[in-house]
Enzyme design. Structure first.
Site, PDB file in Angstrom:
ATOM      1  N   ASP A   1       9.059   2.491   1.971  1.00 27.35           N
ATOM      2  CA  ASP A   1       7.891   3.237   2.444  1.00 27.35           C
ATOM      3  C   ASP A   1       7.731   2.927   3.934  1.00 27.35           C
ATOM      4  O   ASP A   1       7.287   1.844   4.310  1.00 27.35           O
ATOM      5  CB  ASP A   1       6.655   2.802   1.647  1.00 27.35           C
ATOM      6  CG  ASP A   1       5.385   3.524   2.100  1.00 27.35           C
ATOM      7  OD1 ASP A   1       5.384   4.104   3.210  1.00 27.35           O
ATOM      8  OD2 ASP A   1       4.393   3.480   1.355  1.00 27.35           O
TER       9      ASP A   1
ATOM     10  N   PHE B   1       0.850  -1.183   0.000  1.00 28.33           N
ATOM     11  CA  PHE B   1       0.000   0.000   0.000  1.00 28.33           C
ATOM     12  C   PHE B   1       0.888   1.236   0.000  1.00 28.33           C
ATOM     13  O   PHE B   1       1.722   1.405   0.879  1.00 28.33           O
ATOM     14  CB  PHE B   1      -0.939   0.033   1.207  1.00 28.33           C
ATOM     15  CG  PHE B   1      -1.942   1.141   1.114  1.00 28.33           C
ATOM     16  CD1 PHE B   1      -3.135   0.966   0.439  1.00 28.33           C
ATOM     17  CD2 PHE B   1      -1.679   2.388   1.661  1.00 28.33           C
ATOM     18  CE1 PHE B   1      -4.048   2.000   0.306  1.00 28.33           C
ATOM     19  CE2 PHE B   1      -2.583   3.431   1.538  1.00 28.33           C
ATOM     20  CZ  PHE B   1      -3.778   3.234   0.858  1.00 28.33           C
TER      21      PHE B   1
ATOM     22  N   LYS C   1       2.269   9.584   8.601  1.00 27.70           N
ATOM     23  CA  LYS C   1       1.441   9.180   9.737  1.00 27.70           C
ATOM     24  C   LYS C   1       1.849   9.723  11.114  1.00 27.70           C
ATOM     25  O   LYS C   1       1.367  10.762  11.519  1.00 27.70           O
ATOM     26  CB  LYS C   1       1.308   7.654   9.740  1.00 27.70           C
ATOM     27  CG  LYS C   1       0.459   7.174   8.544  1.00 27.70           C
ATOM     28  CD  LYS C   1      -0.132   5.810   8.715  1.00 27.70           C
ATOM     29  CE  LYS C   1      -1.272   5.574   7.731  1.00 27.70           C
ATOM     30  NZ  LYS C   1      -0.941   4.780   6.557  1.00 27.70           N
TER      31      LYS C   1
END
Ligand SMILES: *Cc1c(COP(=O)(O)O)cnc(C)c1O
Length: 395
Positions: free
Chosen positions: A223, A138, A252
């Site tokens: 990532d 993702f 995040k």
């Protein structure tokens, strides 16, 4: 009017919220949130790995308050203090040489994709623009980061996708090696796949990718949007593996609840982008950078990451004591934990909420636990107690 009714009327339904089942959360403090009825929940979703310090951490709140009263925003046409000092700090704490600031995980991967294409043209020459990513990955929702995301269910309906992406199987080095061509510019993977179901990379896989990238002069991009910022018991997940990427991306948890993204570039990547080639209006905004400083103060504090590693082991150990009949597999690194069930994970998450514990369910079969990193053994015990009750109630 009722908030849930207003939501249905005015917000485009991309989240599938349901009036009977979805909470209206009014307040958060530490490891808890409260709904509109004043009911308290132990929050093991943490805004999907954003609230790593729990809700409204006093140091973050204070930093935001102070900066909001001084300077919130000015254009990146100008120098600002918080942004520059945050960049220096991130570089000192990592393998990066320079960083680029934006506002989300998606944007940071988008920046990395653009950088990789420029690298391919400038350094490799010819037509090297392809990026290899993993199935089950993702990376975001904009067209390029969505294309990088190796999950067909997210692509459906949005074709044609962006050209130049190839997919290979996570933790299968041979599969990646087979996708390398003279057109390859970079390999992009999550050290721990998050949304795909919590799959930590095997050390030999990431070490093999590093070798593969060195042999073919490719950029290795990690990532770390979900697995970075202390989540796994190290500040950055790559530190577990003895492998340094050429680029890693953060978002995040870095802003302590405010939106921020960072693309951090090492030696090979730091000087590829030139003035005018990439930009962000809000990127590196003074308030969010002040929040990020406070987050780093806590994460780098004495013993904090050791606490995360210890609690990760404790939590995983306690999960292993739960029903072996209903558990297919437990996968974890630090406090990034997935429990794959034989069946009924969605029901399990719903029942946990009824009992005062918020957990996330992926694809109807995996419970994902992303508790605040500040939890103690008592919070884990309380969660295990609820899970045990719920498991007992399931058919
Ligand atoms: C959440 C996530 C993203 C996307 O981040 P946004 O802030 O939602 O754009 C990208 N990569 C990973 C690994 C993520 O977990």
């Amino acid at each position: 009017m009722d908030i849930k009714e207003l939501e249905k009327e005015y917000i485009i339904d991309t989240y599938g919220r349901q009036p009977e089942a979805t909470l209206l959360i009014e307040r958060g403090e530490g490891v808890y949130v409260w709904d509109d009825g004043g009911r308290r929940y132990l929050d093991f979703v943490s805004g999907l790995a954003v609230n790593n310090l729990g809700h409204c951490h006093p140091q973050v709140v204070e930093a935001v308050r102070r900066q909001a009263g001084c300077l919130m925003h000015t254009s990146n046409l100008y120098y600002t203090r918080q942004q520059t000092l945050l960049a220096e700090r991130l570089v000192q704490l990592s393998c990066a040489k320079k960083v680029f600031f934006c506002n989300s995980g998606t944007e940071t991967n988008e920046a990395a994709i653009k950088l990789a294409r420029k690298y391919g043209k400038q350094v490799k020459g010819g037509d090297a623009y392809e990026i290899i990513t993993a199935y089950r990955s993702f990376h975001g929702r904009t067209l390029a980061s969505l294309t990088a995301t190796g999950q067909p269910k997210y692509h459906k309906g949005f074709e044609p996708l962006v050209p130049g992406f190839r997919y290979a199987h996570f933790n299968d080095l041979q599969s990646f090696a087979e996708q390398v061509t003279e057109k390859t510019a970079a390999i992009l993977v999550e050290p721990v796949q998050g949304e795909g179901g919590v799959y930590p990379a095997a050390p030999e896989f990431l070490q093999g990718l590093r070798r593969l990238c060195d042999e073919h002069n490719l950029l290795l991009i990690f990532d770390e949007v979900q697995c970075g910022m202390g989540r796994t018991g190290k500040l950055f997940a790559y530190e577990h593996y003895g492998v340094e990427p050429d680029i890693f991306t953060l978002a995040k948890a870095l802003g302590g609840g405010l939106p921020i993204g960072v693309m951090a570039a090492g030696e090979k990547a730091a000087d590829i982008l030139a003035p005018g080639e990439h930009a962000s209006t809000f990127g590196g905004n003074s308030v969010v950078c002040a929040a990020a400083h406070a987050v780093l103060d806590v994460l780098t504090g004495e013993g904090f990451l050791e606490h995360v590693a210890r609690l990760g082991e404790y939590f995983t150990g306690r999960l292993q004591e739960l029903s072996p009949v209903k558990t297919r597999e437990i996968r974890s690194l630090g406090l990034m934990i997935g429990l794959e069930m034989t069946e009924g994970a969605a029901d399990c998450a719903r029942l946990c909420q009824e009992e005062g514990l918020l957990v996330n369910c992926i694809g109807g079969k995996i419970l994902r636990f992303l508790p605040p990193l500040i939890i103690t053994e008592e919070h884990v015990d309380a969660a295990i107690c609820i899970l045990q009750n719920v498991f007992d109630r399931l058919p």
